[in-house]
Scaffold this motif. Structure first.
Motif, mmCIF file in Angstrom:
data_model
loop_
_atom_site.group_PDB
_atom_site.id
_atom_site.type_symbol
_atom_site.label_atom_id
_atom_site.label_comp_id
_atom_site.label_asym_id
_atom_site.label_seq_id
_atom_site.Cartn_x
_atom_site.Cartn_y
_atom_site.Cartn_z
ATOM 1 N N VAL A 117 0.836 -1.206 0.000
ATOM 2 C CA VAL A 117 0.000 0.000 0.000
ATOM 3 C C VAL A 117 0.870 1.256 0.000
ATOM 4 O O VAL A 117 0.569 2.238 -0.684
ATOM 5 C CB VAL A 117 -0.946 -0.001 1.224
ATOM 6 C CG1 VAL A 117 -1.715 1.313 1.314
ATOM 7 C CG2 VAL A 117 -1.913 -1.173 1.143
ATOM 8 N N ALA A 118 1.988 1.213 0.741
ATOM 9 C CA ALA A 118 2.901 2.357 0.761
ATOM 10 C C ALA A 118 3.487 2.607 -0.626
ATOM 11 O O ALA A 118 3.640 3.762 -1.045
ATOM 12 C CB ALA A 118 4.016 2.107 1.775
ATOM 13 N N GLU A 140 -9.096 -3.578 -3.670
ATOM 14 C CA GLU A 140 -8.783 -3.576 -5.095
ATOM 15 C C GLU A 140 -7.296 -3.318 -5.335
ATOM 16 O O GLU A 140 -6.689 -3.907 -6.235
ATOM 17 C CB GLU A 140 -9.617 -2.509 -5.817
ATOM 18 C CG GLU A 140 -11.102 -2.833 -5.946
ATOM 19 C CD GLU A 140 -11.885 -2.470 -4.694
ATOM 20 O OE1 GLU A 140 -11.255 -2.125 -3.670
ATOM 21 O OE2 GLU A 140 -13.131 -2.539 -4.738
ATOM 22 N N ILE A 141 -6.697 -2.439 -4.533
ATOM 23 C CA ILE A 141 -5.276 -2.139 -4.679
ATOM 24 C C ILE A 141 -4.442 -3.387 -4.391
ATOM 25 O O ILE A 141 -3.495 -3.707 -5.128
ATOM 26 C CB ILE A 141 -4.876 -0.994 -3.734
ATOM 27 C CG1 ILE A 141 -5.545 0.313 -4.181
ATOM 28 C CG2 ILE A 141 -3.354 -0.823 -3.692
ATOM 29 C CD1 ILE A 141 -5.387 1.445 -3.197
ATOM 30 N N ILE A 142 -4.788 -4.101 -3.335
ATOM 31 C CA ILE A 142 -4.046 -5.318 -2.988
ATOM 32 C C ILE A 142 -4.211 -6.369 -4.076
ATOM 33 O O ILE A 142 -3.268 -7.075 -4.432
ATOM 34 C CB ILE A 142 -4.526 -5.852 -1.623
ATOM 35 C CG1 ILE A 142 -4.151 -4.857 -0.516
ATOM 36 C CG2 ILE A 142 -3.930 -7.217 -1.333
ATOM 37 C CD1 ILE A 142 -4.750 -5.182 0.835
ATOM 38 N N ALA A 143 -5.427 -6.478 -4.626
ATOM 39 C CA ALA A 143 -5.676 -7.467 -5.676
ATOM 40 C C ALA A 143 -4.889 -7.177 -6.939
ATOM 41 O O ALA A 143 -4.611 -8.081 -7.729
ATOM 42 C CB ALA A 143 -7.176 -7.520 -5.989
ATOM 43 N N CYS A 144 -4.493 -5.911 -7.127
ATOM 44 C CA CYS A 144 -3.711 -5.531 -8.308
ATOM 45 C C CYS A 144 -2.246 -5.940 -8.189
ATOM 46 O O CYS A 144 -1.478 -5.786 -9.136
ATOM 47 C CB CYS A 144 -3.799 -4.024 -8.548
ATOM 48 S SG CYS A 144 -5.428 -3.465 -9.079
ATOM 49 N N HIS A 145 -1.847 -6.436 -7.012
ATOM 50 C CA HIS A 145 -0.461 -6.870 -6.798
ATOM 51 C C HIS A 145 -0.457 -8.323 -6.318
ATOM 52 O O HIS A 145 0.012 -8.627 -5.212
ATOM 53 C CB HIS A 145 0.232 -5.975 -5.766
ATOM 54 C CG HIS A 145 0.308 -4.533 -6.159
ATOM 55 N ND1 HIS A 145 -0.745 -3.671 -5.978
ATOM 56 C CD2 HIS A 145 1.305 -3.812 -6.732
ATOM 57 C CE1 HIS A 145 -0.403 -2.463 -6.424
ATOM 58 N NE2 HIS A 145 0.826 -2.526 -6.878
#
Length: 414
Positions: A117-118, A140-145
């Motif tokens: 996230v950082a 969604e941000i975590i799922a993108c990585h």
């Protein structure tokens, strides 16, 4: 280089001064045995630092107590995020501190997620609106990585013995931050057929299930909540990120289908387990959309009043919504002749009386329901039933005599 040549080269270079070697992420005893022979021991203060996700491997490598890493608290989580985004020597805008702590609180103390996230925040505008948007779309941000998060955590799952994999995936059945009672989880595992006593073992299925749970906890896949005075786990849960991993693995392996949209009349998933998540868990279709789910279902989990898949006729008693019997309820439950697990976890809804149609589900092993009135004599028709959990409003409940003739019934909770 070949492995043997590489081992010789490392060993020769370590024969001089004292050394500190870090072995990161060791998975098994065999791996440790194969590489530990490379390091010469000259009793001159050499040290090897080993990291592992397996408590068993840590104790095998060194019988002294290993150092167990804890999840970060809120202050240290914020420090990690702040330093990753702004650097050690740079001040951060005070206006972002409150929303920043809200973001890291959702990361639940896992440094891996905080770092990901950082990295995302360092590439976005350092404004309040931008950070509030990140807080709202964190999943969604975590799922993108996937390679940085789910892929890394997935290694722990793929190293599990086959006997533990379905037990772990079943933890994804429960809502976010849901702490499941150990006794309830164990009875579900037994009903689902996940627990097998080793040949010649005198342990009960409950004792074997407790060993499975402790194994998953020692591998850092399940988080123990409260413990009893004797050390037994009272409640447990999994990290939200591992829950997301369970969803992905469920769909890939067809272990369970998470129902978020109505079933198509032509395309119904050929999956034996179905979960109807709560509205807060991502939203589902209206209840009437689930009147005709696949009949192959073996297990069904409901966590919300709004997700019960039939149109209720409700009357209010105090603040408790009560479901009356009607043809829709009968028509729905009568479809699932192969059902083995029926669990309605909602604490705010009760049936007006015990739905008699449920006593026709011959294969049922686990039944959890809330209703008024007594349990009917016809409950004895469920000869495969192992667990009966029935919560009622009245203090006086009468059990039918025939219930003691049910040979497979092993657990009753009223």
């Amino acid at each position: 280089m070949k492995d043997n040549d590489l081992a010789d080269l490392v060993q020769k270079n370590l024969k001089g001064p004292r050394y500190l070697v870090v072995d990161d992420d060791i998975w098994s005893r065999d791996v440790w045995d194969s590489i530990s022979q490379i390091f010469p021991n000259r009793n001159n203060g050499n040290r090897i630092l080993l990291t592992t996700r397996e408590n068993e491997v840590a104790m095998y490598a060194n019988t002294s107590s290993p150092h167990e890493m804890n999840l970060l608290d809120l202050d240290n989580s914020w420090k990690l995020l702040r330093n990753k985004v702004f650097g050690l020597e740079h001040d951060h805008p005070l206006v972002l501190e409150k929303i920043g702590k809200k973001i890291v609180e959702k990361c639940q103390g896992l440094p891996l997620i905080i770092s990901v996230v950082a990295g995302h925040l360092s590439k976005t505008a350092k404004t309040l609106n931008s950070w509030e948007y990140v807080a709202q779309t964190l999943s969604e941000i975590i799922a993108c990585h996937p390679n940085k998060c789910l892929g890394v955590l997935g290694l722990s799952y793929h190293h599990l013995p086959n006997r533990l994999k379905p037990c772990f995936l079943s933890m994804g059945n429960f809502p976010e931050d849901f702490q499941v009672d150990t006794w309830r989880l164990i009875q579900l595992w037994i009903a689902e057929g996940f627990i097998r006593a080793p040949a010649g073992s005198r342990k009960s299925l409950e004792e074997v299930a407790k060993c499975y749970l402790e194994d998953l906890i020692s591998r850092n896949l399940v988080m123990a909540g409260k413990r009893r005075f004797n050390g037994e786990v009272k409640v447990c849960r999994i990290h939200d990120l591992l829950r997301e991993f369970c969803f992905i693995e469920d769909e890939m392996t067809k272990f369970m289908h998470v129902v978020r949209t109505p079933f198509s009349s032509t395309q119904k998933p050929n999956v034996r387990r179905f979960k109807f998540p709560s509205k807060s868990g991502g939203g589902v279709a209206p209840p009437e959309a689930f009147i005709d789910p696949p009949l192959v279902a073996r297990s069904k989990y409901y966590f919300s009043l709004l997700n019960l898949p039939f149109e209720p006729r409700i009357k209010l008693v105090g603040i408790l919504p009560i479901y009356r019997h009607d043809p829709i309820i009968h028509g729905f439950f009568s479809r699932f002749n192969l059902l083995r697990v029926l669990a309605i976890f909602n604490t705010n809804v009760r049936f007006e009386s015990f739905p008699l149609v449920i006593t026709k589900l011959f294969h049922l092993r686990y039944l959890q329901i809330r209703c008024f009135g007594n349990i009917p004599e016809s409950i004895s028709e469920l000869q495969n039933l192992q667990t009966l959990i029935c919560d009622g409003h009245s203090l006086d409940i009468t059990l039918p005599e025939k219930i003691w003739m049910m040979k497979n019934l092993r657990y009753i909770r009223l």
